[in-house]
Write a protein that holds these residues in place. Structure first.
Motif, PDB file in Angstrom:
ATOM      1  N   ASP A 211     -38.926  13.881  41.995  1.00 47.84           N
ATOM      2  CA  ASP A 211     -38.143  13.069  42.936  1.00 47.84           C
ATOM      3  C   ASP A 211     -37.000  12.358  42.238  1.00 47.84           C
ATOM      4  N   LEU A 212     -37.265  11.844  41.047  1.00 52.26           N
ATOM      5  CA  LEU A 212     -36.202  11.173  40.291  1.00 52.26           C
ATOM      6  C   LEU A 212     -35.081  12.147  39.959  1.00 52.26           C
ATOM      7  N   PHE A 213     -35.438  13.352  39.580  1.00 50.65           N
ATOM      8  CA  PHE A 213     -34.426  14.352  39.263  1.00 50.65           C
ATOM      9  C   PHE A 213     -33.612  14.734  40.496  1.00 50.65           C
ATOM     10  N   ASN A 214     -34.284  14.891  41.624  1.00 51.89           N
ATOM     11  CA  ASN A 214     -33.563  15.263  42.851  1.00 51.89           C
ATOM     12  C   ASN A 214     -32.559  14.191  43.256  1.00 51.89           C
ATOM     13  N   ILE A 215     -32.956  12.905  43.128  1.00 53.63           N
ATOM     14  CA  ILE A 215     -32.029  11.820  43.470  1.00 53.63           C
ATOM     15  C   ILE A 215     -30.852  11.797  42.509  1.00 53.63           C
ATOM     16  N   ALA A 216     -31.124  12.012  41.226  1.00 59.76           N
ATOM     17  CA  ALA A 216     -30.040  12.038  40.243  1.00 59.76           C
ATOM     18  C   ALA A 216     -29.073  13.181  40.529  1.00 59.76           C
ATOM     19  N   GLN A 217     -29.614  14.335  40.883  1.00 55.70           N
ATOM     20  CA  GLN A 217     -28.743  15.472  41.172  1.00 55.70           C
ATOM     21  C   GLN A 217     -27.924  15.243  42.443  1.00 55.70           C
ATOM     22  N   GLU A 218     -28.525  14.618  43.446  1.00 55.39           N
ATOM     23  CA  GLU A 218     -27.782  14.316  44.670  1.00 55.39           C
ATOM     24  C   GLU A 218     -26.680  13.298  44.409  1.00 55.39           C
TER      25      GLU A 218
ATOM     26  N   PHE B  87     -32.766   5.594  43.300  1.00 51.98           N
ATOM     27  CA  PHE B  87     -32.885   6.007  41.905  1.00 51.98           C
ATOM     28  C   PHE B  87     -33.666   4.975  41.093  1.00 51.98           C
ATOM     29  N   LEU B  88     -33.312   3.709  41.245  1.00 48.04           N
ATOM     30  CA  LEU B  88     -33.976   2.667  40.467  1.00 48.04           C
ATOM     31  C   LEU B  88     -35.431   2.482  40.895  1.00 48.04           C
ATOM     32  N   LEU B  89     -35.711   2.613  42.178  1.00 46.68           N
ATOM     33  CA  LEU B  89     -37.097   2.521  42.631  1.00 46.68           C
ATOM     34  C   LEU B  89     -37.931   3.681  42.086  1.00 46.68           C
ATOM     35  N   GLN B  90     -37.356   4.864  42.071  1.00 45.96           N
ATOM     36  CA  GLN B  90     -38.091   6.006  41.529  1.00 45.96           C
ATOM     37  C   GLN B  90     -38.273   5.864  40.025  1.00 45.96           C
ATOM     38  N   ARG B  91     -37.325   5.253  39.368  1.00 46.38           N
ATOM     39  CA  ARG B  91     -37.468   4.998  37.931  1.00 46.38           C
ATOM     40  C   ARG B  91     -38.643   4.068  37.656  1.00 46.38           C
TER      41      ARG B  91
ATOM     42  N   ASP C 278     -39.726   8.300  29.099  1.00 45.93           N
ATOM     43  CA  ASP C 278     -38.520   8.427  29.923  1.00 45.93           C
ATOM     44  C   ASP C 278     -37.687   7.159  29.902  1.00 45.93           C
ATOM     45  N   MET C 279     -38.346   6.010  30.118  1.00 46.01           N
ATOM     46  CA  MET C 279     -37.602   4.759  30.216  1.00 46.01           C
ATOM     47  C   MET C 279     -36.894   4.448  28.909  1.00 46.01           C
ATOM     48  N   ASP C 280     -37.580   4.628  27.784  1.00 44.84           N
ATOM     49  CA  ASP C 280     -36.961   4.304  26.510  1.00 44.84           C
ATOM     50  C   ASP C 280     -35.784   5.222  26.224  1.00 44.84           C
ATOM     51  N   TRP C 281     -35.951   6.505  26.526  1.00 48.55           N
ATOM     52  CA  TRP C 281     -34.849   7.429  26.245  1.00 48.55           C
ATOM     53  C   TRP C 281     -33.646   7.125  27.127  1.00 48.55           C
ATOM     54  N   LEU C 282     -33.895   6.813  28.390  1.00 53.67           N
ATOM     55  CA  LEU C 282     -32.773   6.544  29.286  1.00 53.67           C
ATOM     56  C   LEU C 282     -32.045   5.269  28.910  1.00 53.67           C
ATOM     57  N   ASN C 283     -32.752   4.343  28.268  1.00 56.10           N
ATOM     58  CA  ASN C 283     -32.086   3.125  27.849  1.00 56.10           C
ATOM     59  C   ASN C 283     -31.018   3.383  26.800  1.00 56.10           C
ATOM     60  N   THR C 284     -31.058   4.558  26.172  1.00 56.46           N
ATOM     61  CA  THR C 284     -29.991   4.908  25.239  1.00 56.46           C
ATOM     62  C   THR C 284     -28.774   5.462  25.941  1.00 56.46           C
ATOM     63  N   LEU C 285     -28.912   5.741  27.233  1.00 63.33           N
ATOM     64  CA  LEU C 285     -27.785   6.319  27.953  1.00 63.33           C
ATOM     65  C   LEU C 285     -27.215   5.398  29.005  1.00 63.33           C
ATOM     66  N   ASP C 286     -28.070   4.762  29.815  1.00 60.82           N
ATOM     67  CA  ASP C 286     -27.522   3.960  30.905  1.00 60.82           C
ATOM     68  C   ASP C 286     -27.543   2.489  30.545  1.00 60.82           C
ATOM     69  N   TRP C 287     -26.717   1.754  31.278  1.00 64.34           N
ATOM     70  CA  TRP C 287     -26.577   0.311  31.120  1.00 64.34           C
ATOM     71  C   TRP C 287     -26.072  -0.066  29.730  1.00 64.34           C
TER      72      TRP C 287
END
Length: 767
Positions: A565-572, A549-553, A737-746
């Motif tokens: 690919d990132l979505f598929n890994i997240a769903q798995e 997941f982090l490598l695909q990010r 994508d990266m900026d938006w996800l920073n509001t959710l993860d970590w």
């Protein structure tokens, strides 16, 4: 409870020390008399105020601190004569001859001889790589300096740089209060029932069982249910005297250290100290925390009505007190590092993982780990209990360093450039500490890569699988956190190839098999063991997926790849997490880990699903087009909207299921609120608008398969007319994508801030 005040020879109650020295009348109140309260003094009732200190014997090499109370100088050290029971697999037990009181003589551990110590200007050992140390020249040439300094004694040099003990009485009081909170024997018996389910090399069942056996053998009445301050003081005296002894350092290559008796006496026996008592407190606290609220251990009268949280917190306070009791003669040893690590872990399961206090505590533990020299040591020529134990600790710390750095997005403290942490062999503790013959036979059954061939999953099996992922995690941190450096796609692809090679090298019995491997029937002991093994293989799979997941990010953040690919890994990953949660009834021993699984593994992946779901519902702008010329990179993310919504709803149920007493309960509650707002907005977007013709409504296929249009202009025109700066909020207004996800993860700001719990204001359909 406090003991009754002592009586003087004339029958009058004993006065406290401040009143006795000032020769004023004391009202004998407990815990503080009224005069000490008014004068803000430390009120102490000395157990033997008129006892004179005995001068140390001329033959005794231990220099006792003259500021300690008299009882600390007169009480016999019972630990020095502790015998380890003879075991059939070990041979003869250790001989405890009173003639030689040195720990090396009684435990078989290797230390420098007394003569060599007298000729050494500096006592620290020196590695070949430590040429920059301030004392390196003297240590390297100690034979030359010893020729002109033959009478150099360690009496003064050994105490060089150590502060005088001016707080001895307060330390004694702290020690007594700490030991009065030591769990009873029957409490430990209940906690010991699940000791082998901890799966943590920092909490060795053999180490804990041995030390508890020693405690109840030597101090059955002193620490029994009817313990008093005087009995606790006798135990504290022994520990203080042991603390004065120099701790021996076992040699991994010595034949005498290949039996489990020598390893046990390294931390127990005549070397039982406050650090080991702190480890017992930490383990008890973790065991309390892992129990259910209705467990019979909390019904015992000595728990005084405490629940799993308050009982664990009391153990945390006592473990921290044990560390404080080591500060006077403070030296960073392996046992001290273990004590600090276990105490910090207990702290981590009591407070939120996003706490800055926890990050500082883990940083202190890693600094102690480096100070003890555990980050780099030459692999032993042969496998001994001590070498196996130290390799396990080193590999575990190296993994934890990368795991915490990824979670907090902070640079790691341990680097492969300066660390040498060999993997431990895939052996169980019974084989490692069962004697030389059993250890040799178990090593012979391992394959060429060090894995066991019996298909068993031990604590070291799990550790080896996770530690092998540490180089990948370190590579991710280097690419992500490096300053003023840009990585290329080939660098990320190389890490992905290395990750696939590592996973392919795993033995078959630790590879994830999916839902088909779950034991759904029978509750026999064998199936219960299989349930634990399935849990471990699932956790290993989550770590592997997290690396993918982090490598695909990284690829998506630099627009080297599309989001499919990132979505598929997240769903798995989400499906694996929900698989664990759906079988939670068979995993009651691991319920305390579900909040960490949901936050660390689930939250970032749920963020990806939310992003694509919002884009498919035309509630946020589409993702920026990749710069790659291939059509595959430009293609939109294909997914089943129904499947994603069901996964998010189930994940929300998991967050709601997390108990309020879990350490990440507050963080889970925040994210649950965010998730609920997103799901509501997506469902609201399905409602038809009153002023829109039915011909303009999306087709059934478009509603089921969310796909962002390749024409960005038409997509942006189809967005509802809303004020993006105000209505959507800063979390969604950022299109990257990266900026938006920073509001959710970590746990970095955005919707998870306390002021934004209501989530963004999505537009409602207008009729």
């Amino acid at each position: 409870m406090l003991a009754e005040p002592r009586k003087r020879h004339n029958g009058q109650p004993q006065a406290c020390e401040p009143c006795r020295k000032a020769k004023i009348r004391c009202d004998h109140a407990s815990p503080k008399c009224s005069r000490c309260v008014l004068r803000n003094l430390e009120c102490i009732y000395h157990p033997a105020p008129m006892t004179k200190r005995r001068p140390p014997a001329s033959h005794t090499p231990i220099q006792l601190d003259t500021t300690l109370p008299a009882d600390l100088l007169t009480t016999q050290n019972v630990s020095s004569t502790f015998h380890i029971p003879t075991d059939s697999s070990v041979g003869t037990a250790i001989s405890n001859a009173p003639v030689d009181p040195s720990p090396a003589a009684s435990s078989g551990l290797t230390t420098r001889s007394t003569a060599s110590k007298r000729n050494m200007l500096f006592q620290e050992e020196l590695g070949q790589h430590e040429t920059t140390r301030f004392s390196a020249v003297f240590v390297e040439n100690q034979e030359s300096f010893g020729a002109v300094m033959p009478d150099t004694t360690d009496s003064n040099l050994h105490e060089l740089g150590r502060e005088p003990d001016v707080t001895a009485r307060s330390r004694v009081e702290l020690a007594v209060r700490t030991l009065l909170n030591f769990p009873t024997a029957r409490t430990f018996d209940i906690l010991m029932t699940e000791i082998h389910h901890v799966y943590d090399v920092w909490l060795s069942p053999t180490m804990i069982q041995h030390c508890l056996e020693q405690v109840w053998t030597e101090y059955p009445s002193e620490l029994g249910e009817l313990r008093t301050r005087e009995s606790a003081l006798r135990v504290a005296n022994d520990l203080f005297l042991n603390q004065k002894k120099p701790r021996p350092i076992p040699d991994c290559n010595m034949v005498s250290n290949s039996d489990h008796v020598s390893w046990l006496n390294w931390f127990g026996g005549p070397n039982l100290r406050w650090e080991m008592i702190g480890i017992l407190f930490s383990w008890a606290g973790i065991a309390f925390r892992c129990k259910q609220e209705w467990d019979p251990v909390f019904a015992l009268p000595e728990q005084h009505g405490r629940d799993r949280t308050t009982a664990a917190d009391r153990m945390r306070e006592c473990a921290a007190a044990c560390i404080r009791l080591c500060e006077v003669n403070f030296e960073i040893t392996d046992i001290m590092v273990i004590c600090m690590k276990d105490s910090t872990r207990l702290q981590s399961i009591l407070i939120s993982d996003e706490s800055d206090r926890l990050r500082v505590d883990y940083g202190t533990v890693r600094s102690a780990f480096i100070s003890a020299g555990m980050h780099r040591f030459t692999p032993a020529r042969g496998v001994t209990p001590f070498s196996q134990h130290r390799a396990s600790l080193a590999s575990s710390m190296y993994y934890y360093d990368k795991s915490h750095s990824l979670f907090n997005a902070r640079p790691p403290m341990l680097s492969n450039r300066y660390c040498q942490c060999p993997l431990p062999l895939d052996l169980c503790e019974e084989d490692v500490y069962g004697g030389q013959e059993r250890l040799t036979a178990a090593i012979a059954k391992l394959d060429s890569n060090g894995w066991n061939t019996g298909g068993h999953i031990f604590t070291t099996t799990w550790l080896r699988a996770l530690a092998m992922l540490s180089p990948i995690r370190e590579g991710i941190l280097e690419l992500t956190l490096s300053v003023n450096s840009k990585f290329t796609k080939s660098q990320v692809e190389d890490l992905k190839a290395q990750l696939c090679m590592i996973v392919a090298s795993y033995p078959p019995h630790i590879r994830y098999q999916g839902d088909s491997e779950w034991p759904l029937k029978s509750t026999s002991r064998s199936h219960k063991s299989s349930t634990h093994e399935v849990y471990i293989t699932t956790r290993i799979q989550l770590d592997v997926l997290q690396c993918h997941f982090l490598l695909q990010r990284l690829l998506v953040s630099r627009q080297f790849s599309g989001g499919q690919d990132l979505f598929n890994i997240a769903q798995e990953t989400m499906s694996v997490i929900l698989f664990l949660w759906l079988n939670r009834d068979q995993l009651q021993e691991f319920h305390h880990t579900f909040d960490w699984i949901a936050i660390s593994y689930g939250m970032p992946c749920a963020g990806i699903l939310c992003v694509e779901l919002l884009r498919a519902s035309n509630l946020v702008p589409p993702a920026p087009t990749c710069e790659l010329p291939s059509t595959a990179a430009r293609s939109c993310v294909q997914f089943s909207r129904s499947e994603v919504i069901q996964s998010l709803i189930m994940f929300k149920a998991l967050l709601d299921w997390i108990r309020p007493t879990d350490n990440n309960a507050q963080l889970s509650k925040k994210f649950k609120t965010v998730l609920q707002r997103i799901i509501d907005a997506v469902f609201d977007s399905f409602q038809p608008s009153c002023n829109v013709n039915s011909q303009e409504m999306p087709s059934e296929h478009q509603s089921q398969r969310g796909c962002v249009s390749q024409d960005r202009q038409s997509s942006e025109e189809s967005l509802p007319a809303i004020g993006r700066e105000h209505d959507i909020g800063p979390g969604i207004n950022t299109f990257n994508d990266m900026d938006w996800l920073n509001t959710l993860d970590w746990t970095q700001g955005g919707w998870l801030e306390p002021g934004n719990l209501n989530g963004p204001t999505f537009p409602m359909p207008q009729c």
